[in-house]
Design a protein around this motif. Structure first.
Motif, PDB file in Angstrom:
ATOM      1  N   MET A   1       0.852  -1.180   0.000  1.00 38.31           N
ATOM      2  CA  MET A   1       0.000   0.000   0.000  1.00 38.31           C
ATOM      3  C   MET A   1       0.893   1.237   0.000  1.00 38.31           C
ATOM      4  O   MET A   1       1.912   1.285   0.663  1.00 38.31           O
ATOM      5  CB  MET A   1      -0.889  -0.022   1.259  1.00 38.31           C
ATOM      6  N   LYS A   2       0.475   2.219  -0.739  1.00 40.23           N
ATOM      7  CA  LYS A   2       1.159   3.503  -0.794  1.00 40.23           C
ATOM      8  C   LYS A   2       0.441   4.475   0.141  1.00 40.23           C
ATOM      9  O   LYS A   2      -0.788   4.502   0.196  1.00 40.23           O
ATOM     10  CB  LYS A   2       1.124   4.049  -2.217  1.00 40.23           C
ATOM     11  N   ILE A   3       1.213   5.276   0.883  1.00 39.24           N
ATOM     12  CA  ILE A   3       0.641   6.302   1.763  1.00 39.24           C
ATOM     13  C   ILE A   3       1.058   7.666   1.229  1.00 39.24           C
ATOM     14  O   ILE A   3       2.233   7.916   1.001  1.00 39.24           O
ATOM     15  CB  ILE A   3       1.120   6.151   3.218  1.00 39.24           C
ATOM     16  N   LEU A   4       0.076   8.539   1.036  1.00 37.26           N
ATOM     17  CA  LEU A   4       0.322   9.921   0.636  1.00 37.26           C
ATOM     18  C   LEU A   4       0.179  10.796   1.877  1.00 37.26           C
ATOM     19  O   LEU A   4      -0.829  10.712   2.586  1.00 37.26           O
ATOM     20  CB  LEU A   4      -0.690  10.354  -0.430  1.00 37.26           C
ATOM     21  N   VAL A   5       1.197  11.609   2.162  1.00 37.51           N
ATOM     22  CA  VAL A   5       1.175  12.491   3.327  1.00 37.51           C
ATOM     23  C   VAL A   5       1.298  13.932   2.842  1.00 37.51           C
ATOM     24  O   VAL A   5       2.257  14.290   2.161  1.00 37.51           O
ATOM     25  CB  VAL A   5       2.335  12.190   4.302  1.00 37.51           C
ATOM     26  N   ALA A   6       0.304  14.755   3.190  1.00 33.62           N
ATOM     27  CA  ALA A   6       0.353  16.175   2.834  1.00 33.62           C
ATOM     28  C   ALA A   6       1.156  16.919   3.896  1.00 33.62           C
ATOM     29  O   ALA A   6       0.945  16.708   5.095  1.00 33.62           O
ATOM     30  CB  ALA A   6      -1.055  16.740   2.739  1.00 33.62           C
ATOM     31  N   VAL A   7       2.078  17.767   3.456  1.00 39.27           N
ATOM     32  CA  VAL A   7       2.889  18.556   4.383  1.00 39.27           C
ATOM     33  C   VAL A   7       2.788  20.034   3.999  1.00 39.27           C
ATOM     34  O   VAL A   7       2.663  20.368   2.826  1.00 39.27           O
ATOM     35  CB  VAL A   7       4.363  18.089   4.406  1.00 39.27           C
ATOM     36  N   LYS A   8       2.846  20.888   5.011  1.00 37.15           N
ATOM     37  CA  LYS A   8       2.673  22.322   4.773  1.00 37.15           C
ATOM     38  C   LYS A   8       3.849  23.108   5.334  1.00 37.15           C
ATOM     39  O   LYS A   8       4.348  22.816   6.416  1.00 37.15           O
ATOM     40  CB  LYS A   8       1.372  22.811   5.428  1.00 37.15           C
ATOM     41  N   ARG A   9       4.262  24.130   4.593  1.00 34.61           N
ATOM     42  CA  ARG A   9       5.319  25.052   5.014  1.00 34.61           C
ATOM     43  C   ARG A   9       4.673  26.196   5.782  1.00 34.61           C
ATOM     44  O   ARG A   9       3.773  26.871   5.268  1.00 34.61           O
ATOM     45  CB  ARG A   9       6.037  25.587   3.771  1.00 34.61           C
ATOM     46  N   VAL A  10       5.123  26.396   7.011  1.00 38.00           N
ATOM     47  CA  VAL A  10       4.569  27.451   7.858  1.00 38.00           C
ATOM     48  C   VAL A  10       5.711  28.190   8.554  1.00 38.00           C
ATOM     49  O   VAL A  10       6.855  27.738   8.557  1.00 38.00           O
ATOM     50  CB  VAL A  10       3.606  26.877   8.940  1.00 38.00           C
ATOM     51  N   VAL A  11       5.382  29.308   9.189  1.00 38.57           N
ATOM     52  CA  VAL A  11       6.360  30.006  10.022  1.00 38.57           C
ATOM     53  C   VAL A  11       6.738  29.057  11.154  1.00 38.57           C
ATOM     54  O   VAL A  11       5.872  28.431  11.766  1.00 38.57           O
ATOM     55  CB  VAL A  11       5.764  31.322  10.579  1.00 38.57           C
TER      56      VAL A  11
END
Length: 170
Positions: A1-11
């Motif tokens: 199974m493939k896992i997609l992880v969303a990541v965000k750039r923040v201060v």
């Protein structure tokens, strides 16, 4: 199974934020940026699942300007197998709202075909906590939110928002 992880750039969470002189937002020029702490938890959880044998590949994805590659490098350094960067140059007059992010992540998910998508519970910059739920609705996938413990029996939930909680403490 493939896992997609969303990541965000923040201060960065350790930076003392300053309001812009015109009071239209937070000053981000010459300010240290980093991966959202809740996204770090999501990446860690995806890596744990891979180490446990529940996943074969972890793919980190982000939406943002060229500088967001630093966030993806952090995810890769943590152990993600691949990274996807959707370029978006921010316009302060027209910020990228959670629904637009969910629509972009939907397109990424349809292309990558993951068995599971994991997002951090919320971003520390806007505290919205909307993208995961919107993404699940757009994909018509089941979702689990604010999971502190989880396990898969036959079929995993498709969308998960992970947060670490101290049991019995607020």
């Amino acid at each position: 199974m493939k896992i997609l992880v969303a990541v965000k750039r923040v201060v960065d969470y350790a930076v003392k934020v300053r309001v812009r002189p015109d009071r239209t937002g937070v000053e981000t020029a010459n300010v240290k940026m980093s991966m959202n702490p809740f996204c770090e938890i999501a990446v860690e959880e995806a890596l744990r699942l891979r180490e446990a044998g529940a996943a074969a590949e972890v793919v980190a994805a982000t939406i943002g300007p060229t500088q967001s590659t630093d966030t993806l490098r952090t995810a890769l350094a943590m152990g993600a197998d691949r990274a996807v960067h959707v370029l978006h140059d921010p316009d302060p007059a027209r910020p990228l709202l959670p629904l637009a992010v969910a629509k972009i992540l939907r397109a990424v998910a349809l292309q990558e075909k993951p068995g599971l998508v994991i997002l951090g519970k919320q971003a520390i910059d806007d505290d919205c906590n909307q993208t995961g739920q919107m993404l699940a609705g757009l994909l018509q996938w089941p979702q689990g939110t604010f999971s502190s413990k989880h396990g898969f029996e036959t079929q995993p939930a498709k969308i998960c928002n992970f947060a670490k909680h101290n049991e019995g403490k607020i």
